[in-house]
Write a protein that holds these residues in place. Structure first.
Motif, PDB file in Angstrom:
ATOM      1  N   TYR A 123     -13.844 -37.348 -19.148  1.00 54.21           N
ATOM      2  CA  TYR A 123     -14.573 -36.487 -20.081  1.00 54.21           C
ATOM      3  C   TYR A 123     -14.078 -35.053 -19.921  1.00 54.21           C
ATOM      4  O   TYR A 123     -14.030 -34.516 -18.815  1.00 54.21           O
ATOM      5  CB  TYR A 123     -16.078 -36.600 -19.835  1.00 54.21           C
ATOM      6  N   VAL A 124     -13.701 -34.421 -21.060  1.00 52.77           N
ATOM      7  CA  VAL A 124     -13.116 -33.093 -21.056  1.00 52.77           C
ATOM      8  C   VAL A 124     -13.935 -32.201 -21.990  1.00 52.77           C
ATOM      9  O   VAL A 124     -14.161 -32.564 -23.155  1.00 52.77           O
ATOM     10  CB  VAL A 124     -11.638 -33.139 -21.529  1.00 52.77           C
ATOM     11  N   ALA A 125     -14.373 -31.063 -21.512  1.00 50.01           N
ATOM     12  CA  ALA A 125     -15.139 -30.131 -22.335  1.00 50.01           C
ATOM     13  C   ALA A 125     -14.232 -29.464 -23.354  1.00 50.01           C
ATOM     14  O   ALA A 125     -13.129 -29.021 -23.033  1.00 50.01           O
ATOM     15  CB  ALA A 125     -15.802 -29.073 -21.446  1.00 50.01           C
ATOM     16  N   ARG A 126     -14.672 -29.413 -24.592  1.00 50.79           N
ATOM     17  CA  ARG A 126     -13.954 -28.744 -25.678  1.00 50.79           C
ATOM     18  C   ARG A 126     -14.956 -27.902 -26.470  1.00 50.79           C
ATOM     19  O   ARG A 126     -16.128 -28.260 -26.579  1.00 50.79           O
ATOM     20  CB  ARG A 126     -13.314 -29.765 -26.636  1.00 50.79           C
ATOM     21  N   THR A 127     -14.481 -26.832 -27.075  1.00 48.83           N
ATOM     22  CA  THR A 127     -15.362 -26.011 -27.906  1.00 48.83           C
ATOM     23  C   THR A 127     -15.492 -26.573 -29.309  1.00 48.83           C
ATOM     24  O   THR A 127     -16.464 -26.287 -29.999  1.00 48.83           O
ATOM     25  CB  THR A 127     -14.837 -24.563 -27.979  1.00 48.83           C
ATOM     26  N   GLU A 128     -14.522 -27.379 -29.738  1.00 49.35           N
ATOM     27  CA  GLU A 128     -14.545 -27.978 -31.078  1.00 49.35           C
ATOM     28  C   GLU A 128     -14.138 -29.444 -30.974  1.00 49.35           C
ATOM     29  O   GLU A 128     -13.348 -29.831 -30.117  1.00 49.35           O
ATOM     30  CB  GLU A 128     -13.551 -27.262 -32.007  1.00 49.35           C
ATOM     31  N   LEU A 129     -14.668 -30.263 -31.890  1.00 50.55           N
ATOM     32  CA  LEU A 129     -14.259 -31.660 -32.013  1.00 50.55           C
ATOM     33  C   LEU A 129     -13.614 -31.851 -33.378  1.00 50.55           C
ATOM     34  O   LEU A 129     -13.870 -31.080 -34.309  1.00 50.55           O
ATOM     35  CB  LEU A 129     -15.479 -32.588 -31.881  1.00 50.55           C
ATOM     36  N   THR A 130     -12.789 -32.879 -33.523  1.00 49.32           N
ATOM     37  CA  THR A 130     -12.168 -33.130 -34.821  1.00 49.32           C
ATOM     38  C   THR A 130     -13.247 -33.455 -35.839  1.00 49.32           C
ATOM     39  O   THR A 130     -14.291 -34.009 -35.518  1.00 49.32           O
ATOM     40  CB  THR A 130     -11.156 -34.294 -34.749  1.00 49.32           C
ATOM     41  N   GLU A 131     -12.995 -33.109 -37.089  1.00 54.90           N
ATOM     42  CA  GLU A 131     -13.958 -33.346 -38.161  1.00 54.90           C
ATOM     43  C   GLU A 131     -13.802 -34.756 -38.705  1.00 54.90           C
ATOM     44  O   GLU A 131     -12.699 -35.308 -38.746  1.00 54.90           O
ATOM     45  CB  GLU A 131     -13.747 -32.317 -39.271  1.00 54.90           C
ATOM     46  N   THR A 132     -14.951 -35.350 -39.105  1.00 55.55           N
ATOM     47  CA  THR A 132     -14.968 -36.675 -39.724  1.00 55.55           C
ATOM     48  C   THR A 132     -15.880 -36.641 -40.933  1.00 55.55           C
ATOM     49  O   THR A 132     -16.644 -35.676 -41.119  1.00 55.55           O
ATOM     50  CB  THR A 132     -15.489 -37.756 -38.749  1.00 55.55           C
ATOM     51  N   GLU A 133     -15.839 -37.679 -41.746  1.00 57.52           N
ATOM     52  CA  GLU A 133     -16.720 -37.763 -42.913  1.00 57.52           C
ATOM     53  C   GLU A 133     -18.183 -37.766 -42.487  1.00 57.52           C
ATOM     54  O   GLU A 133     -19.025 -37.135 -43.102  1.00 57.52           O
ATOM     55  CB  GLU A 133     -16.405 -39.013 -43.720  1.00 57.52           C
TER      56      GLU A 133
END
Length: 145
Positions: A123-133
């Motif tokens: 598990y890696v902390a990110r400020t943004e995730l990829t967008e999905t429908e």
């Protein structure tokens, strides 16, 4: 491909998990002790066995549909999870959702064990995730029917 799972019988009444029919995914887990479940109560079903799961696999303890239909008894934390490194007794957390007290006796089949592979992740902390429908749409976001 069939893989062997080492099973240690911890009690004289313990039984190896058994598939009832060829092709069944689940193998029945059997009680070694008497267990009384009043309506709404829960308890641990002792199986008297320990398993050695292969690396990259986990055991899922799942309900037996016939037991649930007949008596209202099912696995409370379904599925129960057995990690590959666990070597203790396999216990089954049972609950009685039925209207009558249920007496379970040694030899009763109370759950099934299904062994499945899992993905080892980090598990890696990110400020943004990829967008999905779907995005952040949660429970019921697509409607009621």
């Amino acid at each position: 491909m069939v893989r062997e799972i080492a099973v240690r019988l911890l009690h004289p009444g313990a039984q190896l998990p058994v598939r009832q029919l060829a092709g069944d995914a689940g193998a029945d887990l059997v009680l070694i002790e008497h267990l009384t479940l009043c309506p709404g109560s829960r308890g641990i079903g002792h199986t008297g066995l320990a398993v050695e799961l292969a690396p990259g696999t986990m055991g899922l303890v799942v309900p037996r549909s016939g037991l649930a239909l007949r008596s209202g008894v099912t696995v409370l934390n379904a599925p129960g999870l057995i990690d590959e490194g666990y070597r203790g007794e396999v216990g089954v957390l049972l609950v009685n959702f039925g209207e009558n007290t249920v007496e379970l006796v040694p030899g009763d089949r109370v759950a099934q064990l299904v062994v499945v592979p899992y993905v080892d992740v980090e598990y890696v902390a990110r400020t943004e995730l990829t967008e999905t429908e779907r995005g952040a749409g949660g429970f019921g976001h697509t409607g009621h029917r």
